[in-house]
Design a protein around this motif. Sequence first.
Motif, PDB file in Angstrom:
ATOM      1  N   ARG A  20       0.813  -1.198  -0.067  1.00  0.00           N
ATOM      2  CA  ARG A  20       0.020   0.013   0.007  1.00  0.00           C
ATOM      3  C   ARG A  20       0.684   1.361   0.003  1.00  0.00           C
ATOM      4  NH1 ARG A  20      -4.241   2.273   4.409  1.00  0.00           N
ATOM      5  NH2 ARG A  20      -5.486   3.571   3.074  1.00  0.00           N
ATOM      6  N   GLU A  44      -3.239   6.776   1.609  1.00  0.00           N
ATOM      7  CA  GLU A  44      -4.567   6.876   2.346  1.00  0.00           C
ATOM      8  C   GLU A  44      -5.748   6.539   1.187  1.00  0.00           C
ATOM      9  OE1 GLU A  44      -2.342   9.499   2.836  1.00  0.00           O
ATOM     10  OE2 GLU A  44      -1.888   8.255   4.659  1.00  0.00           O
ATOM     11  N   ASP A  45      -5.888   7.032   0.147  1.00  0.00           N
ATOM     12  CA  ASP A  45      -6.599   6.932  -1.075  1.00  0.00           C
ATOM     13  C   ASP A  45      -6.311   5.386  -1.777  1.00  0.00           C
ATOM     14  OD1 ASP A  45      -7.377   9.737  -1.174  1.00  0.00           O
ATOM     15  OD2 ASP A  45      -5.813   9.791  -2.013  1.00  0.00           O
ATOM     16  N   VAL A  46      -5.376   4.240  -1.270  1.00  0.00           N
ATOM     17  CA  VAL A  46      -5.176   3.143  -1.868  1.00  0.00           C
ATOM     18  C   VAL A  46      -5.996   2.112  -1.032  1.00  0.00           C
ATOM     19  CG1 VAL A  46      -3.447   1.533  -2.423  1.00  0.00           C
ATOM     20  CG2 VAL A  46      -3.156   3.839  -2.962  1.00  0.00           C
ATOM     21  N   ASN A  47      -6.651   1.051  -1.757  1.00  0.00           N
ATOM     22  CA  ASN A  47      -7.179   0.068  -0.845  1.00  0.00           C
ATOM     23  C   ASN A  47      -6.185  -0.707  -0.206  1.00  0.00           C
ATOM     24  OD1 ASN A  47      -7.970  -2.804  -0.452  1.00  0.00           O
ATOM     25  ND2 ASN A  47      -9.684  -2.300  -1.770  1.00  0.00           N
ATOM     26  N   GLU A  48      -6.603  -1.030   1.100  1.00  0.00           N
ATOM     27  CA  GLU A  48      -5.517  -1.604   2.324  1.00  0.00           C
ATOM     28  C   GLU A  48      -5.163  -2.948   1.615  1.00  0.00           C
ATOM     29  OE1 GLU A  48      -7.377  -1.873   6.028  1.00  0.00           O
ATOM     30  OE2 GLU A  48      -7.501   0.450   6.107  1.00  0.00           O
ATOM     31  N   ASN A  49      -5.834  -3.700   0.646  1.00  0.00           N
ATOM     32  CA  ASN A  49      -5.535  -4.870   0.267  1.00  0.00           C
ATOM     33  C   ASN A  49      -4.874  -5.012  -0.685  1.00  0.00           C
ATOM     34  OD1 ASN A  49      -6.825  -6.269   2.501  1.00  0.00           O
ATOM     35  ND2 ASN A  49      -8.776  -6.026   1.600  1.00  0.00           N
ATOM     36  N   VAL A  50      -4.445  -3.893  -1.516  1.00  0.00           N
ATOM     37  CA  VAL A  50      -3.593  -3.950  -2.743  1.00  0.00           C
ATOM     38  C   VAL A  50      -2.464  -4.627  -2.782  1.00  0.00           C
ATOM     39  CG1 VAL A  50      -2.277  -1.747  -2.406  1.00  0.00           C
ATOM     40  CG2 VAL A  50      -3.044  -2.171  -4.627  1.00  0.00           C
ATOM     41  N   ASP A  69      -5.290  -3.078  -8.172  1.00  0.00           N
ATOM     42  CA  ASP A  69      -6.476  -2.383  -8.343  1.00  0.00           C
ATOM     43  C   ASP A  69      -6.289  -1.895  -9.927  1.00  0.00           C
ATOM     44  OD1 ASP A  69      -4.181  -0.490  -8.561  1.00  0.00           O
ATOM     45  OD2 ASP A  69      -4.853   0.632  -6.813  1.00  0.00           O
TER      46      ASP A  69
END
Length: 135
Positions: A20, A44-50, A69
């Motif tokens: 992330r 903070e804008d990125v999915n936690e599971n990326v 993503d």
Amino acid sequence: GEAGVSITWDDGHESHYPYRFLRGQCCCAGCVQEMTGIRRVSEEDVNENVVAVEWMQIGRYAVQFLWSDTHDSGIYPFDLLLKLAAVLIAQQANNRDYNQGLPIPYLLAVILVDCAILDTLVIWHYHQAVLLDIA
């Protein structure tokens, strides 16, 4: 260790980047406004599971990732990755946010800025290491 991308540089130094964090540092035109340099997409804008699902070397100066993503336009030059390694070390040492004026030049000197070519890249996916040789 934490899931992410690990790089072993040609001097033997190892750097580890949580997925992330690394995705949030993308400098492409979609993530950073070209004219102003203002960041549009941050960690903070990125999915936690990326996760990084694929990667390729760009010449002798950078790597590019395909993220889960579907983002794939960012190029990560090796000098940027070295600076980001310094940021992560400072975060751990100072327990501070990486946007709060860290002593990056000093930390870069410790890391040896002159290592330009990486020998191996390890992607930690679900805490299982896969060693990718890109030499």
